[in-house]
Design an enzyme around this catalytic site. Sequence first.
Site, PDB file in Angstrom:
ATOM      1  N   SER A  16      47.131  45.441  41.258  1.00  0.00           N
ATOM      2  CA  SER A  16      45.485  45.677  42.185  1.00  0.00           C
ATOM      3  C   SER A  16      45.622  46.802  43.243  1.00  0.00           C
ATOM      4  O   SER A  16      46.447  47.796  42.555  1.00  0.00           O
ATOM      5  CB  SER A  16      44.992  44.668  42.883  1.00  0.00           C
ATOM      6  OG  SER A  16      44.346  43.912  43.032  1.00  0.00           O
ATOM      7  N   ARG A  38      37.757  35.188  52.049  1.00  0.00           N
ATOM      8  CA  ARG A  38      38.000  35.718  51.470  1.00  0.00           C
ATOM      9  C   ARG A  38      37.677  34.257  50.366  1.00  0.00           C
ATOM     10  O   ARG A  38      38.750  34.686  49.006  1.00  0.00           O
ATOM     11  CB  ARG A  38      39.382  34.329  52.085  1.00  0.00           C
ATOM     12  CG  ARG A  38      40.197  33.984  51.401  1.00  0.00           C
ATOM     13  CD  ARG A  38      41.181  34.930  50.330  1.00  0.00           C
ATOM     14  NE  ARG A  38      42.380  34.514  50.478  1.00  0.00           N
ATOM     15  CZ  ARG A  38      43.917  35.032  49.618  1.00  0.00           C
ATOM     16  NH1 ARG A  38      43.423  36.413  49.208  1.00  0.00           N
ATOM     17  NH2 ARG A  38      44.954  34.611  49.205  1.00  0.00           N
ATOM     18  N   ASP A  61      41.034  40.197  33.441  1.00  0.00           N
ATOM     19  CA  ASP A  61      40.080  40.871  34.998  1.00  0.00           C
ATOM     20  C   ASP A  61      39.236  41.234  35.108  1.00  0.00           C
ATOM     21  O   ASP A  61      38.556  42.026  33.785  1.00  0.00           O
ATOM     22  CB  ASP A  61      41.212  41.691  34.944  1.00  0.00           C
ATOM     23  CG  ASP A  61      41.424  42.453  36.266  1.00  0.00           C
ATOM     24  OD1 ASP A  61      40.816  42.303  37.707  1.00  0.00           O
ATOM     25  OD2 ASP A  61      42.434  42.416  36.847  1.00  0.00           O
ATOM     26  N   HIS A  70      42.151  38.359  37.037  1.00  0.00           N
ATOM     27  CA  HIS A  70      42.946  39.221  38.150  1.00  0.00           C
ATOM     28  C   HIS A  70      44.557  38.577  38.995  1.00  0.00           C
ATOM     29  O   HIS A  70      45.063  39.432  38.066  1.00  0.00           O
ATOM     30  CB  HIS A  70      42.055  39.602  39.400  1.00  0.00           C
ATOM     31  CG  HIS A  70      42.877  41.019  39.674  1.00  0.00           C
ATOM     32  ND1 HIS A  70      42.961  41.909  39.736  1.00  0.00           N
ATOM     33  CD2 HIS A  70      43.162  40.914  41.476  1.00  0.00           C
ATOM     34  CE1 HIS A  70      43.897  42.943  40.308  1.00  0.00           C
ATOM     35  NE2 HIS A  70      44.240  42.370  40.898  1.00  0.00           N
ATOM     36  N   ASP A  71      44.224  37.802  38.735  1.00  0.00           N
ATOM     37  CA  ASP A  71      44.949  37.333  39.767  1.00  0.00           C
ATOM     38  C   ASP A  71      46.745  37.566  38.531  1.00  0.00           C
ATOM     39  O   ASP A  71      47.966  36.550  39.152  1.00  0.00           O
ATOM     40  CB  ASP A  71      45.386  35.773  39.829  1.00  0.00           C
ATOM     41  CG  ASP A  71      44.839  35.356  41.903  1.00  0.00           C
ATOM     42  OD1 ASP A  71      44.926  37.208  42.130  1.00  0.00           O
ATOM     43  OD2 ASP A  71      43.863  34.693  42.026  1.00  0.00           O
TER      44      ASP A  71
END
Lengths: 379, 379
Positions: free
Chosen positions: B151, B221, B322, B355-356
């Site tokens: 990232s 967040r 992602d 993405h994680d």
Amino acid sequence: MVYDTSLFGAARTVTLPGPLTLDGGAVLAPVDFAYETYGALNADRSNAILICHALTMDQYVASAHPLTGKPGWWTAMVGPGKPIDTDRHFAICINVLGSCMGSAGPASSADDSKPYAMRFPVITIRDMVRAQAMLLDHLGIDTLQSVIGGSMGGMQVLEWAACYPERVRSAIAIATAAKHSAQNIAFHEVGRQAIMADPNWRGGDYYADGEPPTKGLAVARMAAHITYLSEEGLTEKFGRRLQAKPGQETGAKSFGFDADFQIESYLRHQGISFVDRFDANSYLYITRAMDYFDLAEEHGGLLANAFKGTKTRFCVISFDSDWLYPTSEAKTIVRALNASGAEVSFVELSSPFGHDAFLLDTPGMNATVDGFLKAGEGK
Amino acid sequence: MVYDTSLFGAARTVTLPGPLTLDGGAVLAPVDFAYETYGALNADRSNAILICHALTMDQYVASAHPLTGKPGWWTAMVGPGKPIDTDRHFAICINVLGSCMGSAGPASSADDSKPYAMRFPVITIRDMVRAQAMLLDHLGIDTLQSVIGGSMGGMQVLEWAACYPERVRSAIAIATAAKHSAQNIAFHEVGRQAIMADPNWRGGDYYADGEPPTKGLAVARMAAHITYLSEEGLTEKFGRRLQAKPGQETGAKSFGFDADFQIESYLRHQGISFVDRFDANSYLYITRAMDYFDLAEEHGGLLANAFKGTKTRFCVISFDSDWLYPTSEAKTIVRALNASGAEVSFVELSSPFGHDAFLLDTPGMNATVDGFLKAGEGK
């Protein structure tokens, strides 16, 4: 049924006695409605088309918005010679239950003459549709030539076909889904939390005095707005282009927190302009209704059951760059319709503009709707 | 250069005199650094691997976080016998400039002994990398066996290879992009607006007295967290499942605004727990640095120029689900590396976690990194 021609025309409101029993168990009585109509109902009342609007839209489909002065949101679709042809059709759009443009919602007065605020009952898409049916009863419109809508409007279209199959000769569901996904719910929850985090929200009691939670609502709108556009569309429209500031010919990085990028400026504008025409509590209620929507769940877990034995003709339209309600969701609807033996046309249209494509003059969409409606008229 | 072995070990901090001249023109002097190291530097100082962390991560890669007590964020990658093998490598991770875990950032004291707050200069990814190089100089680490990160960490990896090609023998960029897209900027702008809309933000001056803007930061967040997960992963993990409330065996719709759906409860938890470990102003500064990142722009508009004549070996990894930094962005990097004649391995890995995935024990990722590092060691 009452039939009063004075009820047709622009900017109509009516209060019906109800009762309207809601999915959550609450009862609304009386019920306020605001609606707009375009064109004339024919003698056998067979040319009515109900247009169902999306989350933040309203009944001003093809006439100027009273607050913003902007033209209606679907002038490409509705008007003389348009697919919904006001020379031939009678179009009606009703502000949805829970909204803020005249129909009953959290800003409406409760029995104690004070605004409901968060005392307004939580509603569902089915409740919105039941309310619409109540108004159509009042207007003496028994059968709809078609019911049409995009996004949340499409959810109402599906619900109409499921609840009142005998009243819907054809149904056109655009850029929509038969249920809200986890990701859809997640984005809505961010918006709700943004509103509720605004100290001006005050548990929803901001109508009588004090400022409304405009900052929270603007953030909610900004987050949602990203989901209405495609990555491709954003790149094409804005990319990384910088915003020229007063006195500048071209933009430059400020090394600060101003809106350096055009996309930032655009999003901020979307947020700021939204709060002038929309009520934060309505945003909470309508997003909740969408999140609760799962048409299969209402029919024993099988979507095809929602359309069992239907004689309604269906048209389902999706856009290839829509990631909010992607084509896979449209295909789920189409599969269920086929499984129920329904007559269904399906088309995925190409557009770089994502979910918002349904609001634009998207090539193919108008021709599809036009052809589908005319086929139903034997033309 | 000073070489002081007492500087190696857990939970180190050091203040260097600087000056550090930033891309925006400001100068930082002195400069605070906080970093963690794992393993031992070998005699010829050839086994150092710099780990670059992501936006909301920190230097606690493989050791417990001092505020949350949770294990490090990359224990699957770093440790004895892991791809970054602390029996064989000397791993170092430095809290990025602008962050809030000990390195210089908006919460640090300025010359007047008060927190910088918004007086902290706006920084870039290149500034972060220059700061890291300054600390490595101080530690006597001239050349890195590898620099690795996912990232925003991957952006630093690319910037390291571009700024200091002679100091980087290999570079591993995971789930990243060579520039921030309009959509990336848009999501960050929503987060920044959510923070700035919180009246507790008070122009950033909340350190000395008053509550920090926790509600705004939590909303930021939540919005960002959605982008870290795939639609598929969210559906698999949560779908439309309801949250059982106290006294319930299974969940039910509340017809209210509680967290009815598990995804709502999860997102709220992500928001609430984040604010206990992260500073809102740091969130503003680091997202800004990411939005400003465009490695091609720094090299005359041509990304390949950033890597011209490089001898660094590259490994680029993307994940198929992602959508924040999709495989297309990785391919852009790989094309530029190929055009510059660099040695590059590229793999797109399959994962449902979006993405994680780079933070998880994703099949293939560890094997890829392990093989790439060992190949560089002639093993």
